[in-house]
Design a protein around this motif. Structure first.
Motif, PDB file in Angstrom:
ATOM      1  N   UNK A  83       0.823  -1.212   0.000  1.00  0.00           N
ATOM      2  CA  UNK A  83       0.000   0.000   0.000  1.00  0.00           C
ATOM      3  C   UNK A  83       0.852   1.255   0.000  1.00  0.00           C
ATOM      4  N   UNK A  84       1.935   1.245   0.779  1.00  0.00           N
ATOM      5  CA  UNK A  84       2.849   2.385   0.839  1.00  0.00           C
ATOM      6  C   UNK A  84       3.478   2.654  -0.531  1.00  0.00           C
ATOM      7  N   UNK A  85       3.843   1.591  -1.221  1.00  0.00           N
ATOM      8  CA  UNK A  85       4.444   1.736  -2.552  1.00  0.00           C
ATOM      9  C   UNK A  85       3.424   2.285  -3.541  1.00  0.00           C
ATOM     10  N   UNK A  86       2.199   1.755  -3.503  1.00  0.00           N
ATOM     11  CA  UNK A  86       1.155   2.215  -4.438  1.00  0.00           C
ATOM     12  C   UNK A  86       0.776   3.668  -4.176  1.00  0.00           C
ATOM     13  N   UNK A  87       0.770   4.082  -2.910  1.00  0.00           N
ATOM     14  CA  UNK A  87       0.385   5.455  -2.569  1.00  0.00           C
ATOM     15  C   UNK A  87       1.396   6.494  -3.061  1.00  0.00           C
ATOM     16  N   UNK A  88       2.616   6.053  -3.323  1.00  0.00           N
ATOM     17  CA  UNK A  88       3.636   6.996  -3.767  1.00  0.00           C
ATOM     18  C   UNK A  88       3.925   6.911  -5.250  1.00  0.00           C
ATOM     19  N   UNK A  89       3.003   6.319  -6.015  1.00  0.00           N
ATOM     20  CA  UNK A  89       3.273   6.038  -7.430  1.00  0.00           C
ATOM     21  C   UNK A  89       2.892   7.182  -8.366  1.00  0.00           C
ATOM     22  N   UNK A  90       2.818   8.405  -7.844  1.00  0.00           N
ATOM     23  CA  UNK A  90       2.590   9.559  -8.712  1.00  0.00           C
ATOM     24  C   UNK A  90       1.129   9.768  -9.069  1.00  0.00           C
ATOM     25  N   UNK A  91       0.819  10.240 -10.302  1.00  0.00           N
ATOM     26  CA  UNK A  91      -0.551  10.613 -10.691  1.00  0.00           C
ATOM     27  C   UNK A  91      -1.570   9.499 -10.496  1.00  0.00           C
ATOM     28  N   UNK A  92      -1.168   8.251 -10.787  1.00  0.00           N
ATOM     29  CA  UNK A  92      -2.131   7.153 -10.673  1.00  0.00           C
ATOM     30  C   UNK A  92      -2.584   6.953  -9.230  1.00  0.00           C
ATOM     31  N   UNK A  93      -1.683   7.172  -8.262  1.00  0.00           N
ATOM     32  CA  UNK A  93      -2.065   7.005  -6.855  1.00  0.00           C
ATOM     33  C   UNK A  93      -2.986   8.144  -6.411  1.00  0.00           C
ATOM     34  N   UNK A  94      -2.806   9.340  -6.989  1.00  0.00           N
ATOM     35  CA  UNK A  94      -3.709  10.462  -6.677  1.00  0.00           C
ATOM     36  C   UNK A  94      -5.107  10.175  -7.197  1.00  0.00           C
ATOM     37  N   UNK A  95      -5.206   9.593  -8.399  1.00  0.00           N
ATOM     38  CA  UNK A  95      -6.522   9.244  -8.965  1.00  0.00           C
ATOM     39  C   UNK A  95      -7.168   8.130  -8.142  1.00  0.00           C
ATOM     40  N   UNK A  96      -6.355   7.172  -7.672  1.00  0.00           N
ATOM     41  CA  UNK A  96      -6.867   6.087  -6.829  1.00  0.00           C
ATOM     42  C   UNK A  96      -7.454   6.648  -5.534  1.00  0.00           C
ATOM     43  N   UNK A  97      -6.767   7.627  -4.944  1.00  0.00           N
ATOM     44  CA  UNK A  97      -7.267   8.265  -3.718  1.00  0.00           C
ATOM     45  C   UNK A  97      -8.580   8.995  -3.999  1.00  0.00           C
ATOM     46  N   UNK A  98      -8.669   9.645  -5.179  1.00  0.00           N
ATOM     47  CA  UNK A  98      -9.904  10.357  -5.548  1.00  0.00           C
ATOM     48  C   UNK A  98     -11.060   9.376  -5.714  1.00  0.00           C
ATOM     49  N   UNK A  99     -10.778   8.219  -6.332  1.00  0.00           N
ATOM     50  CA  UNK A  99     -11.825   7.193  -6.505  1.00  0.00           C
ATOM     51  C   UNK A  99     -12.343   6.697  -5.159  1.00  0.00           C
ATOM     52  N   UNK A 100     -11.409   6.476  -4.206  1.00  0.00           N
ATOM     53  CA  UNK A 100     -11.831   6.014  -2.875  1.00  0.00           C
ATOM     54  C   UNK A 100     -12.724   7.050  -2.199  1.00  0.00           C
ATOM     55  N   UNK A 101     -12.350   8.322  -2.357  1.00  0.00           N
ATOM     56  CA  UNK A 101     -13.136   9.407  -1.756  1.00  0.00           C
ATOM     57  C   UNK A 101     -14.529   9.483  -2.391  1.00  0.00           C
ATOM     58  N   UNK A 102     -14.609   9.330  -3.722  1.00  0.00           N
ATOM     59  CA  UNK A 102     -15.894   9.379  -4.426  1.00  0.00           C
ATOM     60  C   UNK A 102     -16.760   8.174  -4.076  1.00  0.00           C
ATOM     61  N   UNK A 103     -16.117   6.994  -3.908  1.00  0.00           N
ATOM     62  CA  UNK A 103     -16.869   5.794  -3.518  1.00  0.00           C
ATOM     63  C   UNK A 103     -17.517   5.986  -2.148  1.00  0.00           C
ATOM     64  N   UNK A 104     -16.751   6.619  -1.236  1.00  0.00           N
ATOM     65  CA  UNK A 104     -17.308   6.906   0.093  1.00  0.00           C
ATOM     66  C   UNK A 104     -18.486   7.872  -0.030  1.00  0.00           C
ATOM     67  N   UNK A 105     -18.360   8.869  -0.923  1.00  0.00           N
ATOM     68  CA  UNK A 105     -19.442   9.835  -1.133  1.00  0.00           C
ATOM     69  C   UNK A 105     -20.679   9.192  -1.720  1.00  0.00           C
ATOM     70  N   UNK A 106     -20.484   8.244  -2.651  1.00  0.00           N
ATOM     71  CA  UNK A 106     -21.623   7.564  -3.278  1.00  0.00           C
ATOM     72  C   UNK A 106     -22.401   6.717  -2.271  1.00  0.00           C
ATOM     73  N   UNK A 107     -21.700   6.252  -1.248  1.00  0.00           N
ATOM     74  CA  UNK A 107     -22.368   5.435  -0.231  1.00  0.00           C
ATOM     75  C   UNK A 107     -22.861   6.228   0.964  1.00  0.00           C
ATOM     76  N   UNK A 108     -22.789   7.571   0.888  1.00  0.00           N
ATOM     77  CA  UNK A 108     -23.185   8.428   2.002  1.00  0.00           C
ATOM     78  C   UNK A 108     -24.585   8.971   1.768  1.00  0.00           C
ATOM     79  N   UNK A 109     -25.607   8.519   2.556  1.00  0.00           N
ATOM     80  CA  UNK A 109     -26.990   8.980   2.346  1.00  0.00           C
ATOM     81  C   UNK A 109     -27.157  10.488   2.531  1.00  0.00           C
ATOM     82  N   UNK A 110     -26.264  11.115   3.289  1.00  0.00           N
ATOM     83  CA  UNK A 110     -26.359  12.564   3.512  1.00  0.00           C
ATOM     84  C   UNK A 110     -25.983  13.369   2.268  1.00  0.00           C
ATOM     85  N   UNK A 111     -25.396  12.688   1.270  1.00  0.00           N
ATOM     86  CA  UNK A 111     -24.990  13.401   0.043  1.00  0.00           C
ATOM     87  C   UNK A 111     -25.855  13.001  -1.154  1.00  0.00           C
ATOM     88  N   UNK A 112     -27.095  12.582  -0.866  1.00  0.00           N
ATOM     89  CA  UNK A 112     -27.997  12.111  -1.921  1.00  0.00           C
ATOM     90  C   UNK A 112     -28.236  13.179  -2.984  1.00  0.00           C
TER      91      UNK A 112
END
Length: 540
Positions: A83-112
Motif C-alpha cells: 500500500x505504501x508503494x502504491x500510494x507513492x506512485x505519482x498521478x495514478x495514486x492520486x486518482x486512486x485516492x480520488x476514486x476512494x473518496x468518491x466511492x465513500x461519497x456515493x455510499x453516504x446517504x447525507x450526500x444524496x
C-alpha cells in the motif's frame, strides 16, 4: 529535458558550482560522479526545486515528471508495504485516492442531492484511472517489490515494522512503480543484496525515460550508464561513454595536462632565467622587455587537480598454521528454521572464501559462528592455535562511542600506542589533521567503516572475516581497500554484494542453497562462468 546553465552554488564557505553547465536529454542514462562533498546531492535537490542555485538557471521541459530517490526516505507509518508503494506512485495514486473518496461519497446517504454530480465525477476519474493502467497497479507493485527481494508476507506486513535498509527499498520501489519521465537516483544500490542489485540493473537498462544516478558500485554503474558527468572543483564535465571509459579518459586527460604543465614550466623557467641574466644590460633591454610582455600574455596551464585518496597499509601479520578454522557437523537453528544441518567446512592458509546465498541463507550466521559471536547448537568450531582473528561486522559501527573523537576511539582501543603511531594510523585511513578531532556521532557511514577498519588492522590479524566491508565506501576507497587486501598474506572469509570486490579478491566460493552447501575451487569469476549466473538466487 533538463538543462543546467551556468549555475553557481555556495554552501557555507564551500563553492560547490562555479558557472557549471550540463544537460539531460530524453532516454539518456547518466552517472553522476565526484568526490564526497562535491555537491552531488545538492545538484539533485536543485533539479527538483528543493534548493535554488545562487546564479544561473535550471530549466525543465513542460510536463516532465521527475521521480527522486534519496537516502532520506522520510516517515513511513501505518499500512502495508504494498500500500505504501502504491500510494507513492505519482498521478495514478492520486486518482486512486480520488476514486476512494468518491466511492465513500456515493455510499453516504447525507450526500444524496449530490449523487448525479458524484456519479459523473466518478466516471471521469475511473476513465483516467484506466488510462493510467491503474487496475494493474497492485500487480506491478508486487512485481517490483519481489524484484527487490520482498516476500509476499513482507509485502502485506506493516511498513512501520521494517528496518531502515528495507524502508530504503520501499522508497526505491515507489519511484520505480511511478515510472516517471526522469529518474534521479541517489545511491540506489545501497542496502541491496546481490540478487536485488542485478534485478534493479536489468530494470534500469530497459527503463525508457531519462536517468541521472550516483552509485558507489562501479560494476552497477558501468552496466547502466552511457554518459558520465563529473563534479570536480566547481565544474561539471561530461564524458560520453560508460564508467570504465570515464576512468580511462580522466586518467589520460590528467597525464596530458601534467605533461603540458611541465612543458610550460620548463619554458617559463628558461625565459625567466634569460630575463634575470640580461635585465641589467642596456644592450639587451629590448629583448628583455619583449620577453616580459610575452610572459604576461601566456595563459598559465594548471597542474591536474589530484584527488585525495586513502592509502590502506597492512603491516605484515604473523604467519598462521595451515589449518585456520574448521567446522565439523555444525547445526544451527533460529526459531523453527534450520540454518545449518551437519555443516562441514574449513579454511586453510591463503584461501580467500567469498560466501554467497540469498537473503536468510545464513551468510552472516556463518561468519558469526567462525568468529565465536554465536555458538552452534551442535557440532564443533575450531580455530587454529596460531590464528589471529580480525572481524569486520556491520554492528561494529553502531558500537562506536558517539561522543568520543576519532583519536579518542583509537586511543581507547590501543592505550599503549604512542600518539604519533595512532595519528599515522588515522592518516592511512583518510583522517588527517583536524579530522581526528571529529566526534563519531557526526561521521558518515563511510567514515565510520574506515575507523572500524583502522582499529581492526592496527594490530594485524592473519585471518580476516569481513561482513559487507564495502558498504558505505565510495568507489575510490573501495579501490584502495581492494589494492591493500590483494597484498594480504593471510586467510579471508567474506560476504559482499560488490561484484568487483568479489572478483578481485576471492579464490574460493562457498554457496549456501536450500539444497545444501556447494564449494567451488576458483574465485567469483570462475563461479559465474561455471554456473552461468552472478548470484545463487538467479539460478534456475
Amino acid at each position: 529535458m533538463i538543462r543546467l546553465e551556468k549555475i553557481s552554488k555556495q554552501n557555507g564557505r564551500q563553492l560547490l558550482f562555479i558557472e557549471a553547465s550540463a544537460s539531460l536529454q530524453r532516454g539518456e542514462k547518466i552517472g553522476l560522479v565526484g568526490p564526497n562533498g562535491a555537491g552531488k546531492t545538492t545538484l539533485f535537490r536543485m533539479i527538483t526545486g528543493e534548493e535554488q542555485p545562487d546564479e544561473g538557471q535550471i530549466s525543465t521541459d513542460r510536463g516532465v515528471a521527475i521521480g527522486h530517490f534519496s537516502q532520506d526516505v522520510g516517515e513511513m507509518s501505518g499500512g502495508s508495504v504494498v500500500g505504501e508503494v502504491m500510494n507513492g506512485a505519482g498521478p495514478v495514486s492520486a486518482v486512486a485516492a480520488e476514486l476512494r473518496e468518491l466511492e465513500a461519497g456515493l455510499g453516504d446517504p447525507d450526500r444524496a442531492e449530490e449523487m448525479e454530480a458524484l456519479i459523473e465525477r466518478y466516471g471521469e476519474a475511473q476513465a483516467r484511472f484506466e488510462d493510467l493502467d491503474g487496475y494493474a497497479l497492485e500487480g506491478r507493485a508486487r512485481e517490483v517489490l519481489a524484484g527487490l527481494s520482498f516476500s509476499q508476507e513482507m509485502m502485506d506486513g506493516d511498513v512501520a515494522s521494517l528496518s531502515g535498509g528495507w524502508r530504503m527499498r520501499v522508497a526505491l520501489a515507489r519511484i520505480l512503480l511511478m515510472d516517471p519521465d526522469v529518474m534521479l537516483l541517489d545511491e540506489p544500490s545501497n542496502h541491496l543484496d546481490l540478487e536485488s542489485l542485478i534485478w534493479l540493473e536489468s530494470f534500469l537498462k530497459t527503463f525508457e525515460g531519462a536517468l541521472l544516478m550516483t552509485s558507489h558500485d562501479r560494476e552497477f554503474m558501468n552496466r547502466i550508464v552511457g554518459k558520465v558527468v563529473e563534479i570536480d572543483g566547481g565544474a561539471l564535465t561530461t564524458y560520453s561513454g560508460d564508467y570504465a571509459f570515464y576512468e580511462q579518459q580522466r586518467a589520460l586527460n590528467e597525464t596530458q595536462q601534467q605533461a603540458q604543465f611541465e612543458r610550460q614550466q620548463a619554458m617559463l623557467a628558461k625565459e625567466i632565467k634569460f630575463i634575470e641574466r640580461f635585465k641589467a644590460r642596456a644592450s639587451h633591454a629590448a629583448q628583455v622587455q619583449s620577453r616580459v610582455k610575452k610572459l604576461d600574455k601566456i595563459e598559465r596551464v594548471e597542474p591536474p587537480r589530484r584527488r585525495q585518496s586513502v592509502a590502506f597499509e597492512f603491516q605484515p601479520a604473523p604467519r598462521s598454521g595451515d589449518d585456520v578454522v574448521s567446522l565439523e557437523k555444525v547445526h544451527k537453528r533460529y526459531g523453527g528454521r534450520n540454518i545449518y544441518e551437519a555443516l562441514d567446512f574449513s579454511v586453510r592458509r591463503k584461501e580467500r572464501w567469498c560466501v554467497m546465498g540469498v537473503n536468510g541463507a545464513g551468510k552472516s550466521t556463518l561468519l558469526k559462528l567462525v568468529t565465536n559471536a554465536t555458538q552452534p547448537d551442535a557440532g564443533k568450531v575450531t580455530l587454529g592455535g596460531t590464528v589471529k582473528l580480525g572481524y569486520f561486522a556491520q554492528h561494529a559501527m553502531d558500537l562506536l562511542d558517539g561522543e568520543a573523537t576519532i583519536f579518542e576511539n583509537l586511543e581507547a582501543a590501543f592505550p599503549r600506542a604512542g600518539q604519533g603511531s595512532l595519528r599515522a594510523l588515522a592518516g592511512c585511513f583518510g583522517f588527517s589533521g583536524d579530522d581526528v578531532e571529529k566526534r563519531c556521532r557526526v561521521l558518515s557511514g563511510g567514515e565510520k567503516a574506515r575507523l572500524v577498519m583502522a582499529k581492526m588492522l592496527f594490530d594485524p590479524p592473519n585471518f580476516l572475516v569481513l561482513d559487507e566491508p564495502t558498504n558505505h565506501l565510495d568507489i575510490d576507497t573501495k579501490a584502495m581497500l581492494i589494492a591493500a587486501l590483494s597484498q594480504f598474506e593471510g586467510a579471508m572469509l567474506f560476504v559482499s554484494h560488490d561484484r568487483h570486490f568479489l572478483a578481485a579478491l576471492s579464490n574460493r566460493v562457498l554457496e549456501l542453497t536450500p539444497d545444501g552447501v556447494e564449494q567451488y575451487g576458483g574465485g567469483y569469476t570462475e563461479y559465474v562462468a561455471r554456473t552461468g549466473q552472478e548470484a545463487p538466487g538467479l539460478r534456475s
